[in-house]
Write an enzyme that holds these catalytic residues in place. Structure first.
Site, PDB file in Angstrom:
ATOM      1  N   GLU A  87     -28.674  48.515 -20.152  1.00 30.70           N
ATOM      2  CA  GLU A  87     -29.013  47.114 -20.340  1.00 30.70           C
ATOM      3  C   GLU A  87     -28.395  46.251 -19.234  1.00 30.70           C
ATOM      4  O   GLU A  87     -27.373  46.607 -18.650  1.00 30.70           O
ATOM      5  CB  GLU A  87     -28.525  46.635 -21.716  1.00 30.70           C
ATOM      6  CG  GLU A  87     -29.201  47.410 -22.839  1.00 30.70           C
ATOM      7  CD  GLU A  87     -28.903  46.859 -24.234  1.00 30.70           C
ATOM      8  OE1 GLU A  87     -29.868  46.665 -24.984  1.00 30.70           O
ATOM      9  OE2 GLU A  87     -27.733  46.617 -24.571  1.00 30.70           O
ATOM     10  N   CYS A 100     -24.958  40.354 -15.240  1.00 29.38           N
ATOM     11  CA  CYS A 100     -23.975  41.313 -15.731  1.00 29.38           C
ATOM     12  C   CYS A 100     -24.633  42.692 -15.679  1.00 29.38           C
ATOM     13  O   CYS A 100     -25.616  42.937 -16.376  1.00 29.38           O
ATOM     14  CB  CYS A 100     -23.592  40.923 -17.157  1.00 29.38           C
ATOM     15  SG  CYS A 100     -22.431  42.069 -17.936  1.00 29.38           S
ATOM     16  N   CYS A 107     -20.524  55.141 -22.036  1.00 25.65           N
ATOM     17  CA  CYS A 107     -19.172  54.994 -21.515  1.00 25.65           C
ATOM     18  C   CYS A 107     -18.286  56.034 -22.176  1.00 25.65           C
ATOM     19  O   CYS A 107     -18.454  56.340 -23.349  1.00 25.65           O
ATOM     20  CB  CYS A 107     -18.644  53.586 -21.818  1.00 25.65           C
ATOM     21  SG  CYS A 107     -17.024  53.249 -21.058  1.00 25.65           S
ATOM     22  N   CYS A 111     -13.282  52.775 -26.317  1.00 22.79           N
ATOM     23  CA  CYS A 111     -12.652  51.629 -26.982  1.00 22.79           C
ATOM     24  C   CYS A 111     -13.385  51.419 -28.310  1.00 22.79           C
ATOM     25  O   CYS A 111     -14.613  51.236 -28.316  1.00 22.79           O
ATOM     26  CB  CYS A 111     -12.744  50.374 -26.127  1.00 22.79           C
ATOM     27  SG  CYS A 111     -11.973  50.554 -24.502  1.00 22.79           S
ATOM     28  N   CYS A 114     -15.915  48.397 -29.017  1.00 26.01           N
ATOM     29  CA  CYS A 114     -17.024  48.156 -28.075  1.00 26.01           C
ATOM     30  C   CYS A 114     -18.205  49.053 -28.433  1.00 26.01           C
ATOM     31  O   CYS A 114     -18.050  50.266 -28.597  1.00 26.01           O
ATOM     32  CB  CYS A 114     -16.541  48.452 -26.652  1.00 26.01           C
ATOM     33  SG  CYS A 114     -17.850  48.392 -25.410  1.00 26.01           S
ATOM     34  N   GLY A 155     -20.462  50.740 -19.421  1.00 29.18           N
ATOM     35  CA  GLY A 155     -19.772  51.701 -18.570  1.00 29.18           C
ATOM     36  C   GLY A 155     -18.506  51.165 -17.940  1.00 29.18           C
ATOM     37  O   GLY A 155     -18.196  49.975 -18.014  1.00 29.18           O
ATOM     38  N   GLU A 156     -17.767  52.075 -17.324  1.00 31.70           N
ATOM     39  CA  GLU A 156     -16.512  51.728 -16.663  1.00 31.70           C
ATOM     40  C   GLU A 156     -16.734  51.859 -15.154  1.00 31.70           C
ATOM     41  O   GLU A 156     -16.842  52.974 -14.629  1.00 31.70           O
ATOM     42  CB  GLU A 156     -15.405  52.670 -17.160  1.00 31.70           C
ATOM     43  CG  GLU A 156     -14.125  52.633 -16.372  1.00 31.70           C
ATOM     44  CD  GLU A 156     -13.556  51.232 -16.140  1.00 31.70           C
ATOM     45  OE1 GLU A 156     -13.562  50.397 -17.065  1.00 31.70           O
ATOM     46  OE2 GLU A 156     -13.131  50.960 -15.000  1.00 31.70           O
ATOM     47  N   SER A 185     -14.858  44.543 -13.457  1.00 28.97           N
ATOM     48  CA  SER A 185     -14.046  44.524 -14.670  1.00 28.97           C
ATOM     49  C   SER A 185     -13.686  45.952 -15.043  1.00 28.97           C
ATOM     50  O   SER A 185     -14.545  46.820 -15.114  1.00 28.97           O
ATOM     51  CB  SER A 185     -14.834  43.864 -15.804  1.00 28.97           C
ATOM     52  OG  SER A 185     -14.091  43.876 -17.006  1.00 28.97           O
ATOM     53  N   SER A 208      -9.412  44.385 -18.555  1.00 30.63           N
ATOM     54  CA  SER A 208      -9.596  44.221 -20.003  1.00 30.63           C
ATOM     55  C   SER A 208      -8.311  44.618 -20.701  1.00 30.63           C
ATOM     56  O   SER A 208      -8.119  45.763 -21.069  1.00 30.63           O
ATOM     57  CB  SER A 208     -10.760  45.092 -20.475  1.00 30.63           C
ATOM     58  OG  SER A 208     -11.937  44.689 -19.811  1.00 30.63           O
ATOM     59  N   LEU A 209      -7.438  43.653 -20.899  1.00 29.83           N
ATOM     60  CA  LEU A 209      -6.087  43.934 -21.383  1.00 29.83           C
ATOM     61  C   LEU A 209      -6.046  44.082 -22.917  1.00 29.83           C
ATOM     62  O   LEU A 209      -5.686  45.126 -23.435  1.00 29.83           O
ATOM     63  CB  LEU A 209      -5.149  42.814 -20.917  1.00 29.83           C
ATOM     64  CG  LEU A 209      -3.682  43.171 -20.791  1.00 29.83           C
ATOM     65  CD1 LEU A 209      -3.468  44.283 -19.795  1.00 29.83           C
ATOM     66  CD2 LEU A 209      -2.871  41.936 -20.389  1.00 29.83           C
ATOM     67  N   HIS A 210      -6.395  43.032 -23.622  1.00 28.11           N
ATOM     68  CA  HIS A 210      -6.515  43.014 -25.092  1.00 28.11           C
ATOM     69  C   HIS A 210      -5.214  43.241 -25.863  1.00 28.11           C
ATOM     70  O   HIS A 210      -5.148  42.901 -27.050  1.00 28.11           O
ATOM     71  CB  HIS A 210      -7.558  44.019 -25.588  1.00 28.11           C
ATOM     72  CG  HIS A 210      -8.900  43.878 -24.940  1.00 28.11           C
ATOM     73  ND1 HIS A 210      -9.529  42.672 -24.782  1.00 28.11           N
ATOM     74  CD2 HIS A 210      -9.725  44.797 -24.373  1.00 28.11           C
ATOM     75  CE1 HIS A 210     -10.687  42.858 -24.178  1.00 28.11           C
ATOM     76  NE2 HIS A 210     -10.831  44.127 -23.908  1.00 28.11           N
ATOM     77  N   CYS A 327     -20.613  40.266 -24.869  1.00 28.74           N
ATOM     78  CA  CYS A 327     -19.635  41.272 -24.449  1.00 28.74           C
ATOM     79  C   CYS A 327     -19.447  42.326 -25.528  1.00 28.74           C
ATOM     80  O   CYS A 327     -19.217  41.998 -26.686  1.00 28.74           O
ATOM     81  CB  CYS A 327     -18.266  40.635 -24.217  1.00 28.74           C
ATOM     82  SG  CYS A 327     -18.257  39.416 -22.941  1.00 28.74           S
TER      83      CYS A 327
HETATM   84  N1  SAH Z   1     -15.489  49.008 -18.856  1.00 26.30           N
HETATM   85  C1  SAH Z   1     -15.242  47.726 -18.248  1.00 26.30           C
HETATM   86  C2  SAH Z   1     -16.433  46.800 -18.168  1.00 26.30           C
HETATM   87  C3  SAH Z   1     -17.338  46.649 -19.379  1.00 26.30           C
HETATM   88  S1  SAH Z   1     -16.771  45.818 -20.833  1.00 26.30           S
HETATM   89  C4  SAH Z   1     -14.083  47.051 -18.921  1.00 26.30           C
HETATM   90  O1  SAH Z   1     -13.573  47.580 -19.891  1.00 26.30           O
HETATM   91  O2  SAH Z   1     -13.646  45.999 -18.444  1.00 26.30           O
HETATM   92  C5  SAH Z   1     -16.851  44.103 -20.569  1.00 26.30           C
HETATM   93  C6  SAH Z   1     -15.829  43.359 -21.420  1.00 26.30           C
HETATM   94  O3  SAH Z   1     -16.234  43.221 -22.790  1.00 26.30           O
HETATM   95  C7  SAH Z   1     -14.483  44.053 -21.450  1.00 26.30           C
HETATM   96  O4  SAH Z   1     -13.477  43.110 -21.278  1.00 26.30           O
HETATM   97  C8  SAH Z   1     -14.462  44.611 -22.857  1.00 26.30           C
HETATM   98  O5  SAH Z   1     -13.175  44.902 -23.305  1.00 26.30           O
HETATM   99  C9  SAH Z   1     -15.132  43.511 -23.618  1.00 26.30           C
HETATM  100  N2  SAH Z   1     -15.578  43.885 -24.948  1.00 26.30           N
HETATM  101  C10 SAH Z   1     -15.925  45.099 -25.409  1.00 26.30           C
HETATM  102  N3  SAH Z   1     -16.280  45.043 -26.691  1.00 26.30           N
HETATM  103  C11 SAH Z   1     -16.164  43.752 -27.070  1.00 26.30           C
HETATM  104  C12 SAH Z   1     -16.427  43.053 -28.282  1.00 26.30           C
HETATM  105  N4  SAH Z   1     -16.876  43.684 -29.365  1.00 26.30           N
HETATM  106  N5  SAH Z   1     -16.218  41.731 -28.295  1.00 26.30           N
HETATM  107  C13 SAH Z   1     -15.793  41.077 -27.198  1.00 26.30           C
HETATM  108  N6  SAH Z   1     -15.544  41.677 -26.011  1.00 26.30           N
HETATM  109  C14 SAH Z   1     -15.719  43.002 -25.960  1.00 26.30           C
END
Ligand code: SAH
Length: 350
Positions: A87, A100, A107, A111, A114, A155-156, A185, A208-210, A327
């Site tokens: 997508e 985007c 992937c 996570c 996601c 994907g990463e 990212s 993507s720290l979280h 996202c």
């Molecule tokens: N793999 C890469 C790029 C794709 S994800 C990465 O991890 O950065 C794009 C962003 O969306 C990342 O910051 C990811 O952590 C975030 N993301 C994933 N699932 C999400 C969700 N359910 N709600 C909000 N952001 C999310």
């Protein structure tokens, strides 16, 4: 298979070895600067156009195109030549239009929050399949121009470094996007960040720290067990020293999980020394994850706590939720039931 945008200039010249070099240039520029389809290259002989169609075929077949946010967000589902699916999302803002892009079908980073991670890994995309997402979105954006590309789709990107970097160079050198407007990212692949720091173009880096302690991050972002926070932040410092670009941290706010005052303090302790910008986004709902996004009032509070601690934090405007384009909501889907409130245009193009 080499798709249209997998060919470099030399390969295109080889394909058209019987043509004068000005013709090769004409086609190259038409494909990249104008995003033209071969049929639209009307200054090129018909027989050559036909050869391009078959010998340099498009890599993406449009399956569906969904429109949300009153036309300001468009999401495509593409079929690849081997029946993988990816997508792409185009977002129009007042001052810019951002695409985007996906770098992998699926992937492998797993996570849990996601949707792409929940569905697992298909394969790496080729550089041509990445570039073509930008070209196809640009065609739909006209007369507006695509100004920014974010590698934040499925994907990463740093787990598919070669194709991602080749795509970045092509977008910069041939499509004409400046490095300042390209953002990679990453989930935090440390060797990938190091390698990115060695490359010639200073693209923006988003991490993507979280979570800002290893225990919580191990749970949310499994790759943290391999590359813990210490090593990740070290690589971020290296990137900053090499590129002098603003670093950003993505933080998906999860109700009761990473939205407490202590989370803000831990995050600030990491962000302040790096002068990182923090992008806050309430977690979007996905099928395979029960926790909820923080309520709006907590999202604003969290931003204010960060602000008081000296962190520049913004709340990301949420786009495309109604069409599962936000996202973390992109996934490999072969058949989809779409919400009826959404207008779906099926296209018959290539
Ligand atoms: N793999 C890469 C790029 C794709 S994800 C990465 O991890 O950065 C794009 C962003 O969306 C990342 O910051 C990811 O952590 C975030 N993301 C994933 N699932 C999400 C969700 N359910 N709600 C909000 N952001 C999310």
């Amino acid at each position: 298979m080499l798709t249209r945008y997998d060919l470099d200039r030399k390969a295109l010249a080889a394909l058209l070895a019987d043509q004068p070099s000005y013709r090769v240039d004409q086609i190259w520029v038409g494909l990249h600067r104008r995003g033209a389809e071969p049929a639209e290259l009307t200054d090129v002989p018909k027989s050559v156009r036909a050869r391009l169609e078959t010998e340099a075929p498009a890599g993406l077949q449009e399956v569906t195109r969904q429109v949300g946010d009153r036309g300001k967000t468009i999401k495509w589902l593409w079929r690849l030549h081997d029946d993988n699916y990816v997508e792409t999302v185009l977002m129009h803002y007042r001052d810019r239009s951002t695409v985007c892009v996906s770098t992998q079908a699926g992937c492998a980073m797993a996570c849990g929050f996601c949707a792409t991670g929940q569905a697992g890994f298909g394969r790496n995309l080729s550089s041509g399949e990445i570039v073509e997402q930008v070209i196809r979105a640009s065609r739909a954006a006209a007369p507006r121009r695509v100004s920014n590309v974010v590698f934040m789709g499925m994907g990463e990107p740093l787990a598919n470094f070669g194709s991602t970097w080749t795509a970045i160079e092509r977008l910069h050198d041939e499509v004409g996007l400046s490095a300042r407007r390209l953002t990679v990212s990453t989930v935090g692949i440390v060797p990938g960040i190091r390698r990115l720091a060695q490359e010639r173009l200073p693209v923006n880096l988003a991490v993507s720290l979280h979570a800002a302690n290893d225990e919580l991050r191990d749970a949310l972002v499994p790759v943290n067990r391999r590359y813990p926070l210490d090593s990740l932040l070290h690589a971020c410092r290296e990137y900053l020293a090499a590129k002098h670009r603003r670093l950003s941290f993505e933080w998906a706010l999860i109700d009761g999980v990473n939205d407490r005052p202590s989370d803000a303090r831990e995050l600030a302790a990491l962000a302040v020394p790096l002068r990182a910008h923090v992008n806050l986004i309430p977690l979007n709902p996905t099928e395979g994850y029960a926790a909820r996004g923080s309520p709006p009032i907590r999202v604003r509070e969290f931003r204010d706590w960060l602000g008081a601690l000296g962190v520049n934090a913004t709340i990301r405007r949420n786009r495309g939720t109604a069409i599962d384009a936000a996202c973390g909501q992109l996934r490999q889907r072969t058949s989809t039931v779409f919400p009826s409130s959404v207008r779906i245009a099926r296209s018959s193009t290539s």
